[in-house]
Design a protein around this motif. Sequence first.
Motif, PDB file in Angstrom:
ATOM      1  N   ASN A 160       0.820  -1.210   0.000  1.00 12.92           N
ATOM      2  CA  ASN A 160       0.000   0.000   0.000  1.00 12.92           C
ATOM      3  C   ASN A 160       0.857   1.265   0.000  1.00 12.92           C
ATOM      4  OD1 ASN A 160      -2.526  -1.293   0.026  1.00 12.92           O
ATOM      5  ND2 ASN A 160      -2.388  -1.629   2.235  1.00 12.92           N
ATOM      6  N   ILE A 161       2.168   1.097  -0.031  1.00 11.56           N
ATOM      7  CA  ILE A 161       3.085   2.240  -0.034  1.00 11.56           C
ATOM      8  C   ILE A 161       3.385   2.644  -1.469  1.00 11.56           C
ATOM      9  CG2 ILE A 161       5.369   3.063   0.668  1.00 11.56           C
ATOM     10  CD1 ILE A 161       5.299   0.953   2.906  1.00 11.56           C
ATOM     11  N   GLY A 162       3.277   3.934  -1.763  1.00 14.35           N
ATOM     12  CA  GLY A 162       3.511   4.423  -3.119  1.00 14.35           C
ATOM     13  C   GLY A 162       4.987   4.646  -3.394  1.00 14.35           C
ATOM     14  N   HIS A 163       5.734   3.552  -3.504  1.00 13.72           N
ATOM     15  CA  HIS A 163       7.179   3.664  -3.666  1.00 13.72           C
ATOM     16  C   HIS A 163       7.573   4.443  -4.927  1.00 13.72           C
ATOM     17  CE1 HIS A 163       8.324   1.134  -0.294  1.00 13.72           C
ATOM     18  NE2 HIS A 163       7.420   0.244  -0.660  1.00 13.72           N
ATOM     19  N   THR A 164       6.830   4.251  -6.002  1.00 14.11           N
ATOM     20  CA  THR A 164       7.170   4.948  -7.244  1.00 14.11           C
ATOM     21  C   THR A 164       7.038   6.456  -7.068  1.00 14.11           C
ATOM     22  OG1 THR A 164       6.355   3.049  -8.510  1.00 14.11           O
ATOM     23  CG2 THR A 164       6.718   5.098  -9.717  1.00 14.11           C
ATOM     24  N   ALA A 165       5.965   6.888  -6.401  1.00 16.61           N
ATOM     25  CA  ALA A 165       5.786   8.315  -6.132  1.00 16.61           C
ATOM     26  C   ALA A 165       6.877   8.840  -5.207  1.00 16.61           C
ATOM     27  CB  ALA A 165       4.413   8.566  -5.520  1.00 16.61           C
ATOM     28  N   HIS A 166       7.257   8.054  -4.218  1.00 14.79           N
ATOM     29  CA  HIS A 166       8.328   8.460  -3.306  1.00 14.79           C
ATOM     30  C   HIS A 166       9.638   8.652  -4.069  1.00 14.79           C
ATOM     31  CE1 HIS A 166       6.135   6.399   0.330  1.00 14.79           C
ATOM     32  NE2 HIS A 166       5.424   7.360  -0.252  1.00 14.79           N
ATOM     33  N   PHE A 167       9.920   7.729  -4.980  1.00 15.53           N
ATOM     34  CA  PHE A 167      11.134   7.824  -5.792  1.00 15.53           C
ATOM     35  C   PHE A 167      11.074   9.080  -6.667  1.00 15.53           C
ATOM     36  CE2 PHE A 167      13.878   7.035  -9.373  1.00 15.53           C
ATOM     37  CZ  PHE A 167      14.974   6.386  -8.818  1.00 15.53           C
ATOM     38  N   GLY A 168       9.924   9.341  -7.273  1.00 15.77           N
ATOM     39  CA  GLY A 168       9.772  10.533  -8.110  1.00 15.77           C
ATOM     40  C   GLY A 168       9.952  11.818  -7.331  1.00 15.77           C
ATOM     41  N   GLY A 169       9.466  11.847  -6.093  1.00 14.92           N
ATOM     42  CA  GLY A 169       9.661  13.021  -5.251  1.00 14.92           C
ATOM     43  C   GLY A 169      11.122  13.250  -4.935  1.00 14.92           C
ATOM     44  N   ALA A 170      11.839  12.177  -4.609  1.00 18.10           N
ATOM     45  CA  ALA A 170      13.275  12.292  -4.333  1.00 18.10           C
ATOM     46  C   ALA A 170      14.022  12.806  -5.560  1.00 18.10           C
ATOM     47  CB  ALA A 170      13.832  10.934  -3.913  1.00 18.10           C
ATOM     48  N   LEU A 171      13.672  12.279  -6.714  1.00 17.99           N
ATOM     49  CA  LEU A 171      14.294  12.707  -7.972  1.00 17.99           C
ATOM     50  C   LEU A 171      14.082  14.195  -8.209  1.00 17.99           C
ATOM     51  CD1 LEU A 171      15.717  11.846 -10.629  1.00 17.99           C
ATOM     52  CD2 LEU A 171      13.451  11.349 -11.554  1.00 17.99           C
ATOM     53  N   ALA A 172      12.846  14.658  -7.985  1.00 20.54           N
ATOM     54  CA  ALA A 172      12.541  16.075  -8.174  1.00 20.54           C
ATOM     55  C   ALA A 172      13.311  16.947  -7.186  1.00 20.54           C
ATOM     56  CB  ALA A 172      11.039  16.310  -8.023  1.00 20.54           C
ATOM     57  N   GLY A 173      13.416  16.500  -5.938  1.00 17.30           N
ATOM     58  CA  GLY A 173      14.126  17.285  -4.930  1.00 17.30           C
ATOM     59  C   GLY A 173      15.579  17.498  -5.279  1.00 17.30           C
ATOM     60  N   VAL A 174      16.252  16.434  -5.730  1.00 16.34           N
ATOM     61  CA  VAL A 174      17.658  16.552  -6.124  1.00 16.34           C
ATOM     62  C   VAL A 174      17.808  17.452  -7.336  1.00 16.34           C
ATOM     63  CG1 VAL A 174      19.668  15.277  -6.984  1.00 16.34           C
ATOM     64  CG2 VAL A 174      18.275  14.308  -5.131  1.00 16.34           C
ATOM     65  N   ALA A 175      16.962  17.231  -8.341  1.00 14.82           N
ATOM     66  CA  ALA A 175      17.058  18.011  -9.576  1.00 14.82           C
ATOM     67  C   ALA A 175      16.818  19.499  -9.329  1.00 14.82           C
ATOM     68  CB  ALA A 175      16.056  17.480 -10.611  1.00 14.82           C
ATOM     69  N   LEU A 176      15.815  19.827  -8.522  1.00 10.74           N
ATOM     70  CA  LEU A 176      15.494  21.232  -8.286  1.00 10.74           C
ATOM     71  C   LEU A 176      16.528  21.904  -7.396  1.00 10.74           C
ATOM     72  CD1 LEU A 176      11.619  20.944  -7.946  1.00 10.74           C
ATOM     73  CD2 LEU A 176      12.896  22.059  -9.784  1.00 10.74           C
ATOM     74  N   ALA A 177      17.092  21.173  -6.442  1.00  9.46           N
ATOM     75  CA  ALA A 177      18.170  21.741  -5.615  1.00  9.46           C
ATOM     76  C   ALA A 177      19.363  22.098  -6.491  1.00  9.46           C
ATOM     77  CB  ALA A 177      18.569  20.760  -4.520  1.00  9.46           C
ATOM     78  N   LEU A 178      19.704  21.217  -7.419  1.00 11.67           N
ATOM     79  CA  LEU A 178      20.813  21.493  -8.343  1.00 11.67           C
ATOM     80  C   LEU A 178      20.496  22.680  -9.243  1.00 11.67           C
ATOM     81  CD1 LEU A 178      21.741  17.836  -9.326  1.00 11.67           C
ATOM     82  CD2 LEU A 178      23.193  19.418  -8.054  1.00 11.67           C
ATOM     83  N   LEU A 179      19.246  22.775  -9.668  1.00  9.56           N
ATOM     84  CA  LEU A 179      18.841  23.882 -10.540  1.00  9.56           C
ATOM     85  C   LEU A 179      18.875  25.216  -9.805  1.00  9.56           C
ATOM     86  CD1 LEU A 179      17.589  24.873 -13.258  1.00  9.56           C
ATOM     87  CD2 LEU A 179      15.337  24.397 -12.241  1.00  9.56           C
ATOM     88  N   PHE A 180      18.405  25.230  -8.564  1.00 12.08           N
ATOM     89  CA  PHE A 180      18.267  26.486  -7.832  1.00 12.08           C
ATOM     90  C   PHE A 180      19.574  26.972  -7.191  1.00 12.08           C
ATOM     91  CE2 PHE A 180      13.562  25.287  -7.000  1.00 12.08           C
ATOM     92  CZ  PHE A 180      13.210  25.785  -8.245  1.00 12.08           C
ATOM     93  N   ASP A 181      20.459  26.054  -6.841  1.00 12.98           N
ATOM     94  CA  ASP A 181      21.717  26.461  -6.189  1.00 12.98           C
ATOM     95  C   ASP A 181      22.804  25.454  -6.535  1.00 12.98           C
ATOM     96  OD1 ASP A 181      23.735  27.443  -4.623  1.00 12.98           O
ATOM     97  OD2 ASP A 181      22.573  27.538  -2.771  1.00 12.98           O
ATOM     98  N   PHE A 182      23.274  25.500  -7.760  1.00 14.36           N
ATOM     99  CA  PHE A 182      24.249  24.514  -8.242  1.00 14.36           C
ATOM    100  C   PHE A 182      25.547  24.582  -7.452  1.00 14.36           C
ATOM    101  CE2 PHE A 182      27.643  23.061 -11.086  1.00 14.36           C
ATOM    102  CZ  PHE A 182      27.151  21.817 -11.445  1.00 14.36           C
ATOM    103  N   ASP A 183      25.980  25.792  -7.120  1.00  8.96           N
ATOM    104  CA  ASP A 183      27.260  25.941  -6.417  1.00  8.96           C
ATOM    105  C   ASP A 183      27.262  25.204  -5.088  1.00  8.96           C
ATOM    106  OD1 ASP A 183      28.207  27.432  -8.489  1.00  8.96           O
ATOM    107  OD2 ASP A 183      28.096  29.366  -7.453  1.00  8.96           O
TER     108      ASP A 183
END
Length: 213
Positions: A160-183
């Motif tokens: 009943n755990i949405g592992h795929t959604a959890h993985f997608g959220g983690a992916l978005a968090g890393v990508a957006l952190a890199l986009l917003f503050d690459f340094d």
Amino acid sequence: MSVTMMIILATGVVTYMGFENHSLFEKYKFSVLGIQRGEYYRYITSGFLHADWTHYFVNMLTLYFFGDFMEYSFGTQKFLLIYFGGILAGNYLSYYFNKHNSWYAAIGASAGVNATIFAAITLIPLMKLRLYFFIPMPGFVFALGYLWYTTMGTQNQRSNIGHTAHFGGALAGVALALLFDFDTAFLAHPMLTLLIISALAGGYYYINGRRFG
């Protein structure tokens, strides 16, 4: 009042409304069939609904610990993009892998919470975290362990755990952190950040291969 607290309160109100009104719950939950009917609002509205109060409190307590830090680090607008971008990415990935399962449905803010956690870890991979409040570990170790756990969890169709959604959220968090503050997110700890990115890439290809291979 911080934006984090506003999200927590708004999510609590909508979660309660969903408990009390089954029609509202069904209308706003994530649903493959609903998305295929053009009800794209479900990608976001499902993040305000939860299965029970335990589900709500676990998600919102975690958001409480990380949200203010992210709002301070990135500013309100970028924090909101990370949080809701995580919900959107998680639900979109769920749709992508379940588009032939019209019965598939999901609820919860976990993808947005994961995006917030993983954006924070991408900024400070050596931050001290405590698993279950007792087990200390660096952030990047938690990230790698969690990505392994959730990648393996996507293969359990009875969960009943949405592992795929959890993985997608983690992916978005890393990508957006890199986009917003690459340094800060990459140049300060390039090897640790590359390790997390590699785990995400490997996890995605594993999930994709298992689902469609």
